[in-house]
Enzyme design. Structure first.
Site, PDB file in Angstrom:
ATOM      1  N   GLY A  36       0.819  -1.219   0.000  1.00 48.88           N
ATOM      2  CA  GLY A  36       0.000   0.000   0.000  1.00 48.88           C
ATOM      3  C   GLY A  36       0.841   1.251   0.000  1.00 48.88           C
ATOM      4  O   GLY A  36       1.989   1.264   0.445  1.00 48.88           O
ATOM      5  N   TYR A  94     -13.051   0.818  11.524  1.00 51.84           N
ATOM      6  CA  TYR A  94     -12.314   0.673  10.273  1.00 51.84           C
ATOM      7  C   TYR A  94     -13.253   0.398   9.092  1.00 51.84           C
ATOM      8  O   TYR A  94     -13.380   1.208   8.175  1.00 51.84           O
ATOM      9  CB  TYR A  94     -11.256  -0.426  10.418  1.00 51.84           C
ATOM     10  CG  TYR A  94     -10.478  -0.627   9.138  1.00 51.84           C
ATOM     11  CD1 TYR A  94      -9.541   0.313   8.724  1.00 51.84           C
ATOM     12  CD2 TYR A  94     -10.711  -1.734   8.327  1.00 51.84           C
ATOM     13  CE1 TYR A  94      -8.853   0.156   7.529  1.00 51.84           C
ATOM     14  CE2 TYR A  94     -10.018  -1.907   7.137  1.00 51.84           C
ATOM     15  CZ  TYR A  94      -9.091  -0.960   6.740  1.00 51.84           C
ATOM     16  OH  TYR A  94      -8.421  -1.108   5.559  1.00 51.84           O
ATOM     17  N   ASP A 148      -3.668  10.114   7.898  1.00 54.19           N
ATOM     18  CA  ASP A 148      -4.866   9.672   7.189  1.00 54.19           C
ATOM     19  C   ASP A 148      -6.188   9.724   7.946  1.00 54.19           C
ATOM     20  O   ASP A 148      -6.246  10.000   9.135  1.00 54.19           O
ATOM     21  CB  ASP A 148      -4.613   8.282   6.605  1.00 54.19           C
ATOM     22  CG  ASP A 148      -4.999   8.265   5.127  1.00 54.19           C
ATOM     23  OD1 ASP A 148      -5.445   9.306   4.633  1.00 54.19           O
ATOM     24  OD2 ASP A 148      -4.867   7.222   4.480  1.00 54.19           O
ATOM     25  N   LYS A 388       3.058   6.708 -10.882  1.00 54.40           N
ATOM     26  CA  LYS A 388       4.453   7.127 -10.690  1.00 54.40           C
ATOM     27  C   LYS A 388       5.386   5.924 -10.791  1.00 54.40           C
ATOM     28  O   LYS A 388       6.487   6.018 -11.340  1.00 54.40           O
ATOM     29  CB  LYS A 388       4.615   7.814  -9.328  1.00 54.40           C
ATOM     30  CG  LYS A 388       3.881   9.148  -9.253  1.00 54.40           C
ATOM     31  CD  LYS A 388       4.177   9.888  -7.967  1.00 54.40           C
ATOM     32  CE  LYS A 388       3.645  11.316  -8.048  1.00 54.40           C
ATOM     33  NZ  LYS A 388       3.925  12.095  -6.859  1.00 54.40           N
ATOM     34  N   GLU A 389       4.944   4.796 -10.223  1.00 55.09           N
ATOM     35  CA  GLU A 389       5.785   3.590 -10.244  1.00 55.09           C
ATOM     36  C   GLU A 389       6.000   3.093 -11.670  1.00 55.09           C
ATOM     37  O   GLU A 389       7.087   2.626 -12.020  1.00 55.09           O
ATOM     38  CB  GLU A 389       5.136   2.501  -9.379  1.00 55.09           C
ATOM     39  CG  GLU A 389       5.212   2.841  -7.894  1.00 55.09           C
ATOM     40  CD  GLU A 389       4.350   1.960  -6.994  1.00 55.09           C
ATOM     41  OE1 GLU A 389       4.341   2.197  -5.787  1.00 55.09           O
ATOM     42  OE2 GLU A 389       3.693   1.047  -7.513  1.00 55.09           O
ATOM     43  N   ASP A 507      -8.027  51.716  21.544  1.00 53.14           N
ATOM     44  CA  ASP A 507      -8.959  51.553  20.426  1.00 53.14           C
ATOM     45  C   ASP A 507     -10.228  50.903  20.968  1.00 53.14           C
ATOM     46  O   ASP A 507     -10.196  50.201  21.983  1.00 53.14           O
ATOM     47  CB  ASP A 507      -8.278  50.663  19.365  1.00 53.14           C
ATOM     48  CG  ASP A 507      -9.238  50.185  18.332  1.00 53.14           C
ATOM     49  OD1 ASP A 507      -9.873  51.053  17.702  1.00 53.14           O
ATOM     50  OD2 ASP A 507      -9.372  48.956  18.129  1.00 53.14           O
ATOM     51  N   ASP A 689      -6.343  46.595  17.589  1.00 53.04           N
ATOM     52  CA  ASP A 689      -6.422  45.240  17.038  1.00 53.04           C
ATOM     53  C   ASP A 689      -6.209  45.171  15.543  1.00 53.04           C
ATOM     54  O   ASP A 689      -5.884  44.122  15.013  1.00 53.04           O
ATOM     55  CB  ASP A 689      -7.798  44.635  17.342  1.00 53.04           C
ATOM     56  CG  ASP A 689      -8.878  45.336  16.549  1.00 53.04           C
ATOM     57  OD1 ASP A 689      -9.055  46.549  16.735  1.00 53.04           O
ATOM     58  OD2 ASP A 689      -9.517  44.671  15.713  1.00 53.04           O
TER      59      ASP A 689
HETATM   60  C1  GDG Z   1      -3.935   5.728  -0.849  1.00 50.11           C
HETATM   61  C2  GDG Z   1      -4.699   6.759  -1.701  1.00 50.11           C
HETATM   62  C3  GDG Z   1      -2.514   7.672  -2.457  1.00 50.11           C
HETATM   63  C4  GDG Z   1      -0.700  -2.549  -5.417  1.00 50.11           C
HETATM   64  N1  GDG Z   1      -0.827  -3.825  -5.778  1.00 50.11           N
HETATM   65  C5  GDG Z   1       0.309  -4.441  -5.439  1.00 50.11           C
HETATM   66  C6  GDG Z   1       1.151  -3.517  -4.874  1.00 50.11           C
HETATM   67  N2  GDG Z   1       0.495  -2.351  -4.873  1.00 50.11           N
HETATM   68  C7  GDG Z   1       1.064  -1.093  -4.359  1.00 50.11           C
HETATM   69  C8  GDG Z   1       1.448  -0.192  -5.500  1.00 50.11           C
HETATM   70  C9  GDG Z   1       1.369   1.179  -4.847  1.00 50.11           C
HETATM   71  C10 GDG Z   1       0.281   0.999  -3.816  1.00 50.11           C
HETATM   72  O1  GDG Z   1       0.083  -0.379  -3.625  1.00 50.11           O
HETATM   73  C11 GDG Z   1      -1.059   1.590  -4.259  1.00 50.11           C
HETATM   74  O2  GDG Z   1      -1.003   2.944  -4.056  1.00 50.11           O
HETATM   75  P1  GDG Z   1      -2.046   3.950  -4.692  1.00 50.11           P
HETATM   76  O3  GDG Z   1      -1.518   5.303  -4.533  1.00 50.11           O
HETATM   77  O4  GDG Z   1      -2.247   3.592  -6.113  1.00 50.11           O
HETATM   78  O5  GDG Z   1      -3.457   3.727  -3.977  1.00 50.11           O
HETATM   79  P2  GDG Z   1      -4.081   3.451  -2.482  1.00 50.11           P
HETATM   80  O6  GDG Z   1      -3.731   2.124  -1.965  1.00 50.11           O
HETATM   81  O7  GDG Z   1      -5.546   3.684  -2.664  1.00 50.11           O
HETATM   82  O8  GDG Z   1      -3.484   4.550  -1.524  1.00 50.11           O
HETATM   83  C12 GDG Z   1      -3.874   7.157  -2.905  1.00 50.11           C
HETATM   84  C13 GDG Z   1      -1.852   6.704  -1.492  1.00 50.11           C
HETATM   85  O9  GDG Z   1      -2.720   6.386  -0.412  1.00 50.11           O
HETATM   86  C14 GDG Z   1      -0.576   7.284  -0.924  1.00 50.11           C
HETATM   87  O10 GDG Z   1      -0.796   8.469  -0.259  1.00 50.11           O
HETATM   88  O11 GDG Z   1      -1.687   7.802  -3.592  1.00 50.11           O
HETATM   89  O12 GDG Z   1      -4.527   8.149  -3.633  1.00 50.11           O
HETATM   90  O13 GDG Z   1      -5.958   6.230  -2.115  1.00 50.11           O
HETATM   91  O14 GDG Z   1       2.551   1.481  -4.204  1.00 50.11           O
HETATM   92  O15 GDG Z   1       2.689  -0.546  -5.930  1.00 50.11           O
HETATM   93  N3  GDG Z   1       2.386  -3.818  -4.439  1.00 50.11           N
HETATM   94  C15 GDG Z   1       2.803  -5.078  -4.570  1.00 50.11           C
HETATM   95  N4  GDG Z   1       2.011  -6.038  -5.100  1.00 50.11           N
HETATM   96  C16 GDG Z   1       0.783  -5.787  -5.543  1.00 50.11           C
HETATM   97  O16 GDG Z   1       0.073  -6.665  -6.010  1.00 50.11           O
HETATM   98  N5  GDG Z   1       4.015  -5.391  -4.154  1.00 50.11           N
END
Ligand code: GDG
Length: 736
Positions: A36, A94, A148, A388-389, A507, A689
């Site tokens: 994540g 949650y 968050d 970005k990745e 004032d 003020d």
């Molecule tokens: C929240 C916000 C914001 C996904 N599948 C796999 C995997 N991932 C990794 C990705 C990426 C991350 O998870 C997903 O990040 P995102 O930014 O796309 O989305 P959210 O999870 O919704 O994150 C989002 C983020 O927080 C950061 O602030 O950008 O907008 O919603 O890093 O690579 N990683 C691996 N296997 C997978 O199958 N190893």
């Protein structure tokens, strides 16, 4: 408060999930780094000394022995401190409030959220639970970084528990417009929860703007260039677009095992002579997965030349499966994939290759690397790290990114092909354009985006956020030095006592009395009159009451006090108690008829605002109007009048919720010069003020006590919080 250098501080990161997940299999525990975006961002902090993490470890247990064991291992090996949650808490806090209320609402799915009182109560309780844990571990010198939407009440709890500590908050999802946010029944509690932080960060400027607007409209917090003043604190609201660890990606791409995997994938794909479209997301309704599938279907329908030549690899990671909206989404996605493959597939071509699972990074990276196109189409996304990745994984800089304009990442990835996710036609066209794009163009675009990823990677992001918290703390401590604290008050009272000839320049509005929504409602109360009379009657004192108000109102409200007065910002003087009012300089009034129609149009166009006509001035008050509209229109009026009145003997001023026109040279400073000249004062106190009181502060003798009521840039030596504290001080003097 000391000017902090934070040498001894720990950085305490608090988030719902720890960056390490605990699972139990066959009676033994497994500790694994969490997937994540948030975990990715925080991991970089771990390399720094003295960073510790507090959060849920991902495992619910009621067995104390298990808890102790997990806690010891997390603490020792990962610098992590777990907050254990019960299943009921998880369900309500949650899955419930966080993911069934806040998540959809903040992503503009306004029909989706549920508003359950019991879930909100548990959300509050769990925030308290996190707070308790933090208090066990942290001290006042530490820096707290809360993450968050799960923990939006924690900053204020920390502010109460550790009033002087440095607290930052970062929101990883969008902050919606105030029109959406106000739907939440507990909106004021959420704003108040966040406002306890010193720094509130968002991915995009747009989200910061929405937060500021909600804070103003729902709680009346005004801001100046993103700084909100809350009591005696400055709270900074800024955007910090989260970056990724580009270096780690580049290094991994060079590793043999990854290279081998890339090679293997490439050969398999080349053998089939197919172009690869890739998407990677958690299976979440904000990610626009059905929209994307419909766009892909439209593409296959309208661009048959690509049949058999493209494969769409769709990786969906299971997420929040206990929430109904997610299981429904899963059904829809399964159905759409089936329909597309059923309709367009052939014995040797399956258009959509769908994986509902998570992949290890060693497999994900080669996928990013061999794909020709990344199709990233969230309906709304705070940032989106996948986009970005993908850019960071392009070894030879080829590849095309298609990105929806509602992802936060779009601000930094302008070279992507951008689409409106609700238009399947646009998605189809973008795919065709991407498949046709020549390599030179691809490289130009990817390189430009990659450069930006290097410039603001996750390390810079983390560092700049922490540095900014320190900056804000230092700004606060500079302000703190100006605060008239108890010691300084004692000194002031003792100097007053020693003085034989004392001049008190006070004032009225905003200093002696709080603002009312209509100017005529701010009449003095009995208590204030008593204090002022006592001060005025003391033969050692010369009391001068100063106001922008007209002399008739001053006479009516304050005329019985045996004091001197200055009205209309210095236009009129009552030099002695009961003496006649005198003009400071001869003034004309002819201009008023000419300017009244201009200023009156603002009264009509801005509901709640009003024009006040004084003898020698015209004022437009907008305290009661919509705060944002009032601010915009006041600047417009100020600009308009400044231009119009240039080279005339009139001036326009922008005070506290008022724009005023009066003769040049008439100001509070010139108004009090007469009194300053009368004697060689051995004690002089001036309080005011607003902006117009700065003219007063400028003309005081160096030894004078000048006090600004409220906070903000000023020439005054000291600050006092409010008219109430001002009154308390005057009461003390009146009894001496
Ligand atoms: C929240 C916000 C914001 C996904 N599948 C796999 C995997 N991932 C990794 C990705 C990426 C991350 O998870 C997903 O990040 P995102 O930014 O796309 O989305 P959210 O999870 O919704 O994150 C989002 C983020 O927080 C950061 O602030 O950008 O907008 O919603 O890093 O690579 N990683 C691996 N296997 C997978 O199958 N190893």
């Amino acid at each position: 408060m000391e000017n902090k250098n934070f040498q001894e501080s720990k950085i305490i990161v608090v988030s719902n999930r720890l960056p390490v997940s605990v699972t139990k299999k066959n009676k033994s525990f497994n500790f694994q780094q969490s997937p994540g975006g948030l975990a990715t961002g925080l991991r970089s902090l771990k390399q720094k000394k003295k960073t510790i993490f507090i959060g849920w470890p991902g495992y619910a247990t009621s067995k104390e022995k298990e808890k102790d064991m997990i806690e010891a291992k997390l603490k020792e090996e990962y610098s992590c401190y777990p907050v254990f949650l019960t299943n009921k808490e998880l369900e309500r806090y949650y899955y419930g409030f966080s993911n069934k209320t806040l998540w959809p609402l903040f992503h503009y799915f306004s029909a989706e959220p549920t508003f359950e009182e019991s879930e909100w109560e548990t959300y509050k309780k769990v925030n308290q639970k996190f707070f308790k844990k933090v208090m066990e571990i942290g001290g006042p010198q530490d820096i707290y970084w809360v993450h968050d939407y799960h923990l939006m009440l924690l900053p204020s709890l920390l502010r109460k528990g550790l009033p002087q500590s440095a607290v930052g908050f970062f929101l990883h999802i969008p902050f919606p417009s105030s029109e959406i946010f106000r739907i939440l029944p507990w909106r004021t509690e959420v704003i108040d929860g966040l406002i306890g932080a010193d720094l509130i960060g968002f991915h995009a400027y747009e989200y910061a703007r929405h937060f500021l607007s909600s804070a103003l409209r729902l709680r009346g917090y005004e801001h100046e260039l993103g700084s909100i003043r809350v009591d005696n604190r400055i709270v900074k609201v800024e955007n910090f677009p989260l970056g990724i660890d580009v270096k780690q990606f580049k290094e991994l791409l060079e590793q043999d095992r990854i290279e081998k995997q890339i090679q293997e994938f490439s050969e398999r794909i080349d053998a089939q002579n197919k172009r690869i479209i890739l998407s990677v997301d958690r299976l979440d309704y904000t990610k626009g997965i059905p929209h994307r599938l419909k766009g892909f279907e439209h593409f296959l329908k309208n661009y048959p030349k690509w049949h058999g030549k493209v494969v769409y690899i769709m990786l969906c990671v299971p997420s929040r499966t206990r929430v109904k909206a997610y299981s429904q989404l899963k059904e829809e996605v399964d159905r759409l994939v089936g329909e597309i493959n059923g309709r367009f597939g052939t014995p040797d071509w399956m258009p959509v290759y769908y994986m509902y699972r998570s992949l290890p990074l060693e497999k994900l990276l080669p996928l990013y690397s061999v794909a020709d196109i990344a199709l990233v189409t969230p309906v709304r996304d705070g940032m989106n790290l996948v986009a970005k990745e993908f850019v960071a994984s392009r070894k030879d800089h080829t590849g095309v990114l298609i990105l929806s304009e509602t992802a936060g990442a779009v601000a930094e990835l302008g070279e992507a092909i951008t689409i409106n996710v609700n238009s399947k036609k646009e998605i189809a066209q973008a795919l065709n354009q991407a498949l046709k794009m020549n390599q030179k163009e691809q490289k130009k675009r990817i390189k430009a985006m990659e450069k930006r990823l290097w410039d603001y990677d996750v390390y810079t992001w983390t560092q700049s956020f922490i540095d900014r918290i320190k900056d804000v703390k230092n700004i606060q401590s500079q302000r703190e030095h100006r605060k008239l604290n108890e010691n300084l008050k004692k000194k002031l009272v003792s100097d007053y006592k020693k003085g034989d000839q004392r001049l008190l320049l006070l004032d009225y509005d905003g200093t002696l009395i709080s603002f009312s929504s209509r100017p005529e409602q701010a009449q003095p109360d009995l208590e204030l009159l008593r204090i002022l009379i006592a001060l005025a009657k003391n033969p050692q004192n010369t009391l001068v009451l100063i106001s922008g108000r007209d002399r008739l109102t001053m006479e009516r409200w304050l005329g019985d006090i045996p004091c001197s007065m200055v009205a209309e910002h210095g236009g009129w003087l009552r030099k002695k108690p009961n003496s006649k009012w005198e003009m400071l300089q001869p003034l004309s009034t002819e201009w008023k008829e000419q300017l009244k129609p201009i200023i009156k149009t603002y009264e009509v166009r801005v509901p709640g605002s009003l024009v006040e006509e004084k003898e020698y001035a015209l004022a437009w008050h907008y305290r009661k109007s919509d705060p944002e509209l009032g601010e915009i229109k006041s600047c417009e009026l100020f600009d308009h009048l400044s231009e119009f009145l240039a080279n005339t003997d009139l001036q326009v001023t922008h005070g506290n919720k008022v724009v005023e026109i009066r003769a040049s040279g008439i100001d509070k400073g010139n108004g009090v010069k007469y009194f300053l000249r009368q004697k060689n004062w051995d004690f002089c106190l001036a309080m005011g003020d607003d902006w117009t009181d700065e003219d007063l502060f400028k003309v005081l003798p160096p030894k004078a006590y000048s006090i600004k009521v409220g906070y903000g840039p000023t020439q005054a030596k000291y600050d006092l919080e409010s008219p109430k504290s001002c009154r308390n001080l005057l009461r003390r003097l009146s009894k001496k």
